[in-house]
Write a protein that holds these residues in place. Structure first.
Motif, PDB file in Angstrom:
ATOM      1  N   ARG A  22      -4.335   1.847  -7.671  1.00 27.51           N
ATOM      2  CA  ARG A  22      -2.874   1.687  -7.619  1.00 27.51           C
ATOM      3  C   ARG A  22      -2.383   0.997  -8.891  1.00 27.51           C
ATOM      4  O   ARG A  22      -1.346   1.359  -9.442  1.00 27.51           O
ATOM      5  CB  ARG A  22      -2.484   0.874  -6.376  1.00 27.51           C
ATOM      6  CG  ARG A  22      -0.985   0.694  -6.224  1.00 27.51           C
ATOM      7  CD  ARG A  22      -0.638  -0.112  -4.981  1.00 27.51           C
ATOM      8  NE  ARG A  22      -0.676   0.705  -3.795  1.00 27.51           N
ATOM      9  CZ  ARG A  22       0.399   1.273  -3.246  1.00 27.51           C
ATOM     10  NH1 ARG A  22       1.589   1.103  -3.781  1.00 27.51           N
ATOM     11  NH2 ARG A  22       0.297   2.005  -2.166  1.00 27.51           N
ATOM     12  N   TRP A  26       0.275   2.478 -11.474  1.00 24.66           N
ATOM     13  CA  TRP A  26       1.487   1.713 -11.767  1.00 24.66           C
ATOM     14  C   TRP A  26       1.627   1.466 -13.270  1.00 24.66           C
ATOM     15  O   TRP A  26       2.713   1.606 -13.834  1.00 24.66           O
ATOM     16  CB  TRP A  26       1.495   0.392 -11.000  1.00 24.66           C
ATOM     17  CG  TRP A  26       2.711  -0.417 -11.298  1.00 24.66           C
ATOM     18  CD1 TRP A  26       2.791  -1.579 -12.004  1.00 24.66           C
ATOM     19  CD2 TRP A  26       4.057  -0.085 -10.943  1.00 24.66           C
ATOM     20  NE1 TRP A  26       4.093  -1.983 -12.105  1.00 24.66           N
ATOM     21  CE2 TRP A  26       4.890  -1.089 -11.455  1.00 24.66           C
ATOM     22  CE3 TRP A  26       4.624   0.958 -10.225  1.00 24.66           C
ATOM     23  CZ2 TRP A  26       6.260  -1.079 -11.285  1.00 24.66           C
ATOM     24  CZ3 TRP A  26       5.996   0.974 -10.063  1.00 24.66           C
ATOM     25  CH2 TRP A  26       6.793  -0.047 -10.594  1.00 24.66           C
ATOM     26  N   ASP A  74      10.179  -1.681  -8.274  1.00 20.82           N
ATOM     27  CA  ASP A  74       9.563  -2.646  -7.373  1.00 20.82           C
ATOM     28  C   ASP A  74       8.065  -2.530  -7.651  1.00 20.82           C
ATOM     29  O   ASP A  74       7.445  -1.509  -7.331  1.00 20.82           O
ATOM     30  CB  ASP A  74       9.898  -2.306  -5.917  1.00 20.82           C
ATOM     31  CG  ASP A  74       9.384  -3.336  -4.929  1.00 20.82           C
ATOM     32  OD1 ASP A  74       8.705  -4.307  -5.351  1.00 20.82           O
ATOM     33  OD2 ASP A  74       9.636  -3.168  -3.728  1.00 20.82           O
ATOM     34  N   THR A  75       7.499  -3.530  -8.290  1.00 18.79           N
ATOM     35  CA  THR A  75       6.129  -3.498  -8.800  1.00 18.79           C
ATOM     36  C   THR A  75       5.135  -2.952  -7.787  1.00 18.79           C
ATOM     37  O   THR A  75       5.110  -3.376  -6.631  1.00 18.79           O
ATOM     38  CB  THR A  75       5.704  -4.912  -9.266  1.00 18.79           C
ATOM     39  OG1 THR A  75       6.641  -5.356 -10.246  1.00 18.79           O
ATOM     40  CG2 THR A  75       4.310  -4.907  -9.851  1.00 18.79           C
ATOM     41  N   ARG A  77       5.121  -0.261  -6.256  1.00 26.60           N
ATOM     42  CA  ARG A  77       5.674   0.529  -5.142  1.00 26.60           C
ATOM     43  C   ARG A  77       6.497   1.727  -5.611  1.00 26.60           C
ATOM     44  O   ARG A  77       6.237   2.837  -5.196  1.00 26.60           O
ATOM     45  CB  ARG A  77       6.504  -0.373  -4.235  1.00 26.60           C
ATOM     46  CG  ARG A  77       5.625  -1.495  -3.629  1.00 26.60           C
ATOM     47  CD  ARG A  77       6.287  -2.261  -2.537  1.00 26.60           C
ATOM     48  NE  ARG A  77       6.772  -1.341  -1.523  1.00 26.60           N
ATOM     49  CZ  ARG A  77       7.853  -1.555  -0.800  1.00 26.60           C
ATOM     50  NH1 ARG A  77       8.546  -2.648  -0.952  1.00 26.60           N
ATOM     51  NH2 ARG A  77       8.248  -0.685   0.107  1.00 26.60           N
ATOM     52  N   TRP A  78       7.544   1.484  -6.423  1.00 27.43           N
ATOM     53  CA  TRP A  78       8.404   2.578  -6.859  1.00 27.43           C
ATOM     54  C   TRP A  78       9.095   2.238  -8.172  1.00 27.43           C
ATOM     55  O   TRP A  78       9.206   1.069  -8.550  1.00 27.43           O
ATOM     56  CB  TRP A  78       9.451   2.950  -5.810  1.00 27.43           C
ATOM     57  CG  TRP A  78      10.350   1.823  -5.373  1.00 27.43           C
ATOM     58  CD1 TRP A  78      10.174   1.026  -4.290  1.00 27.43           C
ATOM     59  CD2 TRP A  78      11.528   1.346  -6.030  1.00 27.43           C
ATOM     60  NE1 TRP A  78      11.185   0.083  -4.228  1.00 27.43           N
ATOM     61  CE2 TRP A  78      12.031   0.273  -5.277  1.00 27.43           C
ATOM     62  CE3 TRP A  78      12.221   1.740  -7.169  1.00 27.43           C
ATOM     63  CZ2 TRP A  78      13.173  -0.434  -5.642  1.00 27.43           C
ATOM     64  CZ3 TRP A  78      13.368   1.043  -7.541  1.00 27.43           C
ATOM     65  CH2 TRP A  78      13.834  -0.026  -6.776  1.00 27.43           C
ATOM     66  N   THR A  97       7.770   7.231  -6.085  1.00 21.07           N
ATOM     67  CA  THR A  97       7.219   6.273  -5.131  1.00 21.07           C
ATOM     68  C   THR A  97       5.724   6.484  -5.016  1.00 21.07           C
ATOM     69  O   THR A  97       5.256   7.622  -4.911  1.00 21.07           O
ATOM     70  CB  THR A  97       7.871   6.471  -3.749  1.00 21.07           C
ATOM     71  OG1 THR A  97       9.294   6.406  -3.894  1.00 21.07           O
ATOM     72  CG2 THR A  97       7.413   5.410  -2.761  1.00 21.07           C
ATOM     73  N   GLU A  99       2.567   6.380  -2.797  1.00 19.99           N
ATOM     74  CA  GLU A  99       2.225   6.422  -1.371  1.00 19.99           C
ATOM     75  C   GLU A  99       0.707   6.384  -1.234  1.00 19.99           C
ATOM     76  O   GLU A  99      -0.003   6.988  -2.034  1.00 19.99           O
ATOM     77  CB  GLU A  99       2.801   7.678  -0.718  1.00 19.99           C
ATOM     78  CG  GLU A  99       4.317   7.713  -0.768  1.00 19.99           C
ATOM     79  CD  GLU A  99       4.921   8.898  -0.036  1.00 19.99           C
ATOM     80  OE1 GLU A  99       4.177   9.642   0.650  1.00 19.99           O
ATOM     81  OE2 GLU A  99       6.145   9.089  -0.154  1.00 19.99           O
ATOM     82  N   GLU A 100       0.246   5.671  -0.212  1.00 22.95           N
ATOM     83  CA  GLU A 100      -1.190   5.536   0.037  1.00 22.95           C
ATOM     84  C   GLU A 100      -1.429   5.585   1.545  1.00 22.95           C
ATOM     85  O   GLU A 100      -1.559   4.546   2.201  1.00 22.95           O
ATOM     86  CB  GLU A 100      -1.707   4.225  -0.565  1.00 22.95           C
ATOM     87  CG  GLU A 100      -3.208   4.116  -0.598  1.00 22.95           C
ATOM     88  CD  GLU A 100      -3.690   2.903  -1.396  1.00 22.95           C
ATOM     89  OE1 GLU A 100      -4.912   2.797  -1.589  1.00 22.95           O
ATOM     90  OE2 GLU A 100      -2.864   2.064  -1.804  1.00 22.95           O
TER      91      GLU A 100
END
Length: 155
Positions: A22, A26, A74-75, A77-78, A97, A99-100
């Motif tokens: 992730r 990111w 939003d760190t 997340r999106w 976004t 997703e996991e």
């Protein structure tokens, strides 16, 4: 036009595909925000004109056309890109976004909102735009994989 689709980042059933974390995913999305030249063909310069907590304002230079957008996030997340309307661009937004649904199974959801009509005479053009967005989003994942493979996240 509203358009949304999902791209699988980690195929847990494919042992030949190196999974991304992730954090790597990111970091790649932040690279797209900080300097989008590798992600947007034709982009000559990406200048940050304002920086805040969880946001950036950028000027994107495509030849003589300059497009301003705001990036909010939003760190881990999106991230959302909101383009201002001007003479060269109708404006719109893209939200990506992470997703996991299960540990390690990472997906990116791309949600577009534009002023382009997707009904009537413009339906064929809208379908072309959707296809171009989808290809661009596949390229985004490919570029993020290249950044991760080059050690872009190593300290």
């Amino acid at each position: 036009m509203k358009f949304e689709h999902l791209i699988e980042v980690n195929d847990l059933a494919d042992p030949l595909l190196t999974p991304l974390t992730r954090e790597e995913l990111w970091f790649g999305l932040l690279c797209r925000a900080e300097d989008a030249r590798a992600f947007l063909p034709g982009l000559e310069a990406c200048r940050i004109v304002e920086r805040g907590a969880g946001s950036l304002v950028r000027d994107l230079h495509f030849g003589h056309a300059v497009i301003r957008d705001r990036v909010n996030f939003d760190t881990l997340r999106w991230i959302r890109f909101e383009t201002e309307a001007n003479a060269q661009h109708a404006g719109g937004s893209l939200t990506i976004t992470i997703e996991e649904p299960e540990p390690g199974a990472l997906f990116l959801r791309f949600a577009y909102h534009t002023s382009l009509p997707d009904q009537g005479e413009d339906a064929r053009y809208a379908e072309f735009v959707r296809s171009a967005y989808h290809q661009s989003d596949l390229d985004t994942v490919r570029i993020i994989r290249m950044i991760a493979a080059s050690g872009g996240l190593e300290q």
